[in-house]
Write an enzyme that holds these catalytic residues in place. Structure first.
Site, PDB file in Angstrom:
ATOM      1  N   HIS A   1      -6.832  -4.492  -0.869  1.00 46.66           N
ATOM      2  CA  HIS A   1      -6.041  -5.717  -0.862  1.00 46.66           C
ATOM      3  C   HIS A   1      -6.346  -6.568  -2.073  1.00 46.66           C
ATOM      4  O   HIS A   1      -6.190  -7.784  -2.049  1.00 46.66           O
ATOM      5  CB  HIS A   1      -6.321  -6.540   0.388  1.00 46.66           C
ATOM      6  CG  HIS A   1      -5.948  -5.836   1.636  1.00 46.66           C
ATOM      7  ND1 HIS A   1      -6.825  -5.036   2.308  1.00 46.66           N
ATOM      8  CD2 HIS A   1      -4.777  -5.780   2.312  1.00 46.66           C
ATOM      9  CE1 HIS A   1      -6.217  -4.519   3.370  1.00 46.66           C
ATOM     10  NE2 HIS A   1      -4.987  -4.951   3.388  1.00 46.66           N
TER      11      HIS A   1
ATOM     12  N   HIS B   1       0.830  -1.209   0.000  1.00 42.36           N
ATOM     13  CA  HIS B   1       0.000   0.000   0.000  1.00 42.36           C
ATOM     14  C   HIS B   1       0.864   1.258   0.000  1.00 42.36           C
ATOM     15  O   HIS B   1       0.387   2.332   0.316  1.00 42.36           O
ATOM     16  CB  HIS B   1      -0.899   0.037   1.234  1.00 42.36           C
ATOM     17  CG  HIS B   1      -1.703  -1.192   1.428  1.00 42.36           C
ATOM     18  ND1 HIS B   1      -2.595  -1.629   0.491  1.00 42.36           N
ATOM     19  CD2 HIS B   1      -1.743  -2.094   2.440  1.00 42.36           C
ATOM     20  CE1 HIS B   1      -3.160  -2.748   0.921  1.00 42.36           C
ATOM     21  NE2 HIS B   1      -2.653  -3.058   2.090  1.00 42.36           N
TER      22      HIS B   1
END
Ligand SMILES: Nc1ncnc2c1ncn2[C@@H]1O[C@H](COP(=O)(O)OP(=O)(O)O)[C@@H](O)[C@H]1O
Ligand SMILES: Nc1ncnc2c1ncn2[C@@H]1O[C@H](COP(=O)(O)OP(=O)(O)O)[C@@H](O)[C@H]1O
Ligand SMILES: [Mg+2]
Ligand SMILES: [Mg+2]
Ligand SMILES: [Mg+2]
Ligand SMILES: [Mg+2]
Lengths: 208, 333, 333, 208
Positions: B219, B57
């Protein structure tokens, strides 16, 4: 013929092999309704357990289980790390410092593991998690204790876990990442339930 | 799978090594367990602000370590929450004696691992307050589910709490601020393409040429609904309307608008979407007082974006504007 | 084609509108002709530093407009050089009476359009010095070709010259500095995937699953050679070695290493590659004194990276460290 | 029957239509050995020329050509903008303020355009650029002046330009973006040479 520390260590090695073999399958299942890391995470964790056992096998079954627990907790991550870790930790506590485990001790350890998983994750049967595999396994294991040996208990547990895992297919998930999908999780096998059934089958195989 | 890597098994550590070299003035990286720490940690008598989560991320969270924001970040494997020993180590390395706020994104894995890490740190004597960010309105909330996910709002929580801690606000104050921001921040995202986790080697989901995932997570989890691709003028309200309805935000509100890129979407498109969002907010009488535009909470190379709206007041504006010096956000210093 | 846009024909103007809103404190945007101008332009008695080029490389160039860097940027259509009237307007808006340095990337279209724009501005009475950045070692240079392309090194030229102009260095000094940086900066890039220009609607080239383009440009132009995909440990030297051999860089040199992302490559991979490059440079006795890692000169959503190496001395280090306040680079202020 | 300002404006409208029709082809050719914008850029430019002409057609052929030149310069960008813009600008200068253009004037305008393109871009025949189409076109136009009309001159020019454009296929490029490709540009038609031949064919068609 109870289970010694060596036998428990052997069983964990068997689990590690099975997880490695099924790594891609678990990744695929988790890609479908999660984030695709379950196989990789468990594989990393059990590989770490094996290398710790290669260095030294602790003296008692309980100590072996505790080593597995702490190793899983510090290497797996994700939801499965603390859940399986807690399961192993509770199993270790349940068997205490006995030198060998008999059928009743194994069934008791499984029950303690389930209680640990539920305490941590708060899932109930039908939430489409590993609890759906572990719960019937614990019931079957307890029922098989009377007149059975360790292998018999674990066979019964594995058999029940497999059916429990299959039962997750039609469910909507209420816990874990798959819960974000709503109806779209229907039709998919839960990766954690699948890994639980694989673990128990590997343990059973090793006990025979 | 096309990636600039050597080995999926070592990708996080390999990237951390480069990050440590690139930002040696800001960061200290330790590897076993992996923690990214502010170079001058621990800062005596300052509340430590610690976060972390799965890698992939970036710049979240390591890119926000530094003066005025995080004291440490715990990078997990790609899209996998870090382990409790990482959390424990981060808390130990940054403890200045004033306690710590642990900022956790609401995912089962993150919550469980951070919980355990915080327990271990408490045994070490650190007063840890855990706050859980759950700003994603795409996920239906209920007592019987895992609850909403933590997404873009996390950056804003980290900035505000980090600024307060830097100014000497105490543990109770920092915790209260974190809960306040969490209470008034909402987000939603969409994906135009999936991403490929290195160890998986295959895209996380398949999307048709004219489809997108609305309400996608960070995700590579599939979103809530697959809908036809549409022009930006339709996409932006599809994200903004559920956000506005949820808090709800109302006419007269002052807000921070964060237009976030998922990684693979060019800055040009983010600016374009941001412009539309600002126009829509103006039409509703909501005043955009601060903004952040860029890829700050990404999903590897996923194409897509998210919008985050934080309701502001003078206190939050001041803390947002306070100096920050990290790899990814820097101003005033 | 999956993009967050409304209409390929208006994508640049639509993005500029969002950019203007996102950075109203830094920038002023005018639309016809399109120019991104520093909010406080013209700065009296300061040399104006102006650049520009096709859009699609964001944050280059508009993201570098602001104190300590560019006074204005001219955004062309996607991957198309701006037109002379844009250049003329940028020079007119930023003229503080001390002349202007015009930083042009070496592409036929850019050179021709900026040349004409500079001529028009000269007629308006602005003393314009044009410098052409041609740092891409992937292209063979010769008197009989278009010459090397301008790529990543452009950012470094803009930063150094912008810092000098901000300090009050005069036109001759700024021009000389620009030529000095151009003389000692070299770059090379690779692509793992192509990009899609909005109006074209199709990828700029096709790459097999196990192929990459070595020496790729920043306009989706195919590179010089198509080679098999390889681990990062092989990719990084494939970029670095030609750069080192070209200047050449030698043992004892002090350098700035700029690890640039092409847009679609995650930060994690850039850090990973950066770490390898630093190790290789250390092995050769070359000292990395400054670094920049991130997607600064992009090709829309193309996956790939480039390395840029600038030979440093005390003067350049000081100018690099000087305060800068732009949308994409900011420190010291 | 010389060419009036109105006829020149008509011809430019015809060019704009042809460029619009071939926009995608030019984009594709430029994607192969350039950056894929040539068709889009020219289409934007000639559409702008047409809307200026729709507002008002200047009084002389030269003024029409000059309007086209400045419009192309300020809307096309890229290499083609200044090159075609300069070409039209030089052509405008060459025809001066004549009210009508005869065959010789048209041929002279083409020659001036070529000189402008070469002055700006410094390409020679064989560099794989629009010069490879424009150079033979100018020669053929000059040869067709004797005893020919405007349509004949432009027909000859278009015909030669088409052959000139085709001649770029086997070449390695030495100018423009395609030069970065080295041998890999071989086998591809140069987009600028192709657009030059399309422009001339459209002009010829409109003159008939
Ligand atoms: N609250 C919970 N209780 C029990 N099991 C859970 C819970 N949440 C998730 N799981 C199990 O964990 C599995 C996912 O594990 P894993 O992929 O390793 O973690 P993550 O979701 O963090 O990526 C699910 O398939 C499910 O069986
Ligand atoms: N130096 C030059 N002289 C003449 N024509 C050129 C030159 N450079 C490029 N061209 C022409 O320009 C065409 C490309 O135009 P275009 O795609 O609009 O510009 P860009 O290359 O800037 O994207 C090439 O096909 C070629 O015919
Ligand atoms: Mg998972
Ligand atoms: Mg995970
Ligand atoms: Mg171009
Ligand atoms: Mg082109």
């Amino acid at each position: 013929m109870g289970c010694t520390a060596e036998r428990v260590a052997e069983a964990l090695r068997a689990v590690a092999r099975v997880v490695a073999e099924h790594r891609d399958e678990l990744v695929r299942l988790d890609r479908e309704i999660g984030d695709g890391d379950h196989g990789e995470n468990l594989n990393r964790g059990f590989a770490a357990v094996v290398s710790k056992l290669d260095a030294e096998v602790p003296a008692t079954p309980g100590a072996v289980l505790k080593l597995a627990a702490t190793t899983l907790i510090s290497t797996v991550g994700g939801a499965a790390g603390p859940l399986y870790g807690t399961g192993f930790l509770r199993a270790a506590a349940a068997v205490g410092d006995a030198g060998e485990l008999d059928a009743a001790a194994v069934a008791g350890a499984l029950r303690a593991a389930l209680e640990g998983v539920v305490a941590r994750g708060k899932a109930v049967v039908g939430d489409k998690t590993m609890v759906d595999a572990l719960t019937p396994a614990v019931g079957a294991a307890s029922a098989a204790v009377a007149g059975g040996d360790v292998a018999g208990v674990l066979d019964a547990a594995a058999e029940a876990a497999e059916r429990g895992a299959e039962s997750t297919v039609p469910l909507v998930a209420r816990k874990g990442r798959a819960s974000y999908l709503g109806e779209r999780a229907v039709g998919h096998l839960d990766p954690g339930a699948r890994s639980t059934s694989l673990l128990l089958r590997a343990l059973a195989g090793s006990a025979r | 799978m096309k990636k600039i890597i050597n080995d999926p098994a070592t990708v996080v550590a390999d990237a951390l090594r480069g990050m440590a070299l690139a930002h040696a003035d800001l960061l200290d990286v330790q590897y076993d367990p992996a923690v990214v720490v502010r170079a001058d940690a621990p800062v005596p008598r300052k509340v430590a602000v610690v976060s972390g989560g799965g890698s992939g991320h970036e710049p979240l969270h390591g890119g926000f370590v530094g003066r005025g924001m995080l004291d440490a970040a715990c990078p997990g494997a790609v899209f996998t929450s870090p382990t409790p020993d990482q959390v424990q180590a981060a808390l130990a390395r940054t403890d200045g004696g004033a306690g710590a706020v642990l900022i956790v994104k609401n995912y089962t894995g993150d919550v469980l691992n951070f919980e355990t890490g915080a327990e271990l740190a408490a045994v070490d004597g650190v007063d840890v307050r855990t706050v859980v960010v759950d700003d994603d309105v795409a996920v239906r909330d209920s007592l019987f589910t895992a609850g909403r996910r933590g997404v873009g709002g996390t950056v804003l929580v980290e900035k505000v709490v980090g600024a307060a801690a830097e100014r000497g606000v105490g543990l109770d104050g920092c915790e209260a601020l974190a809960r306040k921001v969490i209470g008034q921040v909402r987000s939603m995202g969409l994906a135009l393409s999936p991403c490929t986790v290195p160890h998986a080697g295959q895209p996380s989901f398949a999307l048709g040429d004219d489809e997108m995932e609305l309400g996608v997570g960070i995700h590579g989890e599939p979103g809530r609904r697959r809908v036809p691709l549409a022009p930006a003028d339709s996409l932006v309200p599809a994200l903004l309307d559920p956000i506005l309805a949820d808090l709800p935000f109302a006419e007269g509100d002052r807000v921070l608008l964060f237009t976030n890129g998922m990684g693979g979407t060019p800055l040009m498109e983010l600016y374009l979407a941001h412009g539309i969002a600002e126009r829509l907010l103006a039409e509703r009488g909501i005043t955009v007082e601060r903004r952040l535009v860029g890829p700050y909470v990404t999903s590897l190379e996923m194409q897509g974006m998210s919008l985050t709206l934080l309701k502001l007041d003078d206190e939050l504006v001041e803390l947002w504007d306070a100096p920050v010096r990290t790899a990814a956000l820097r101003w005033g210093v």
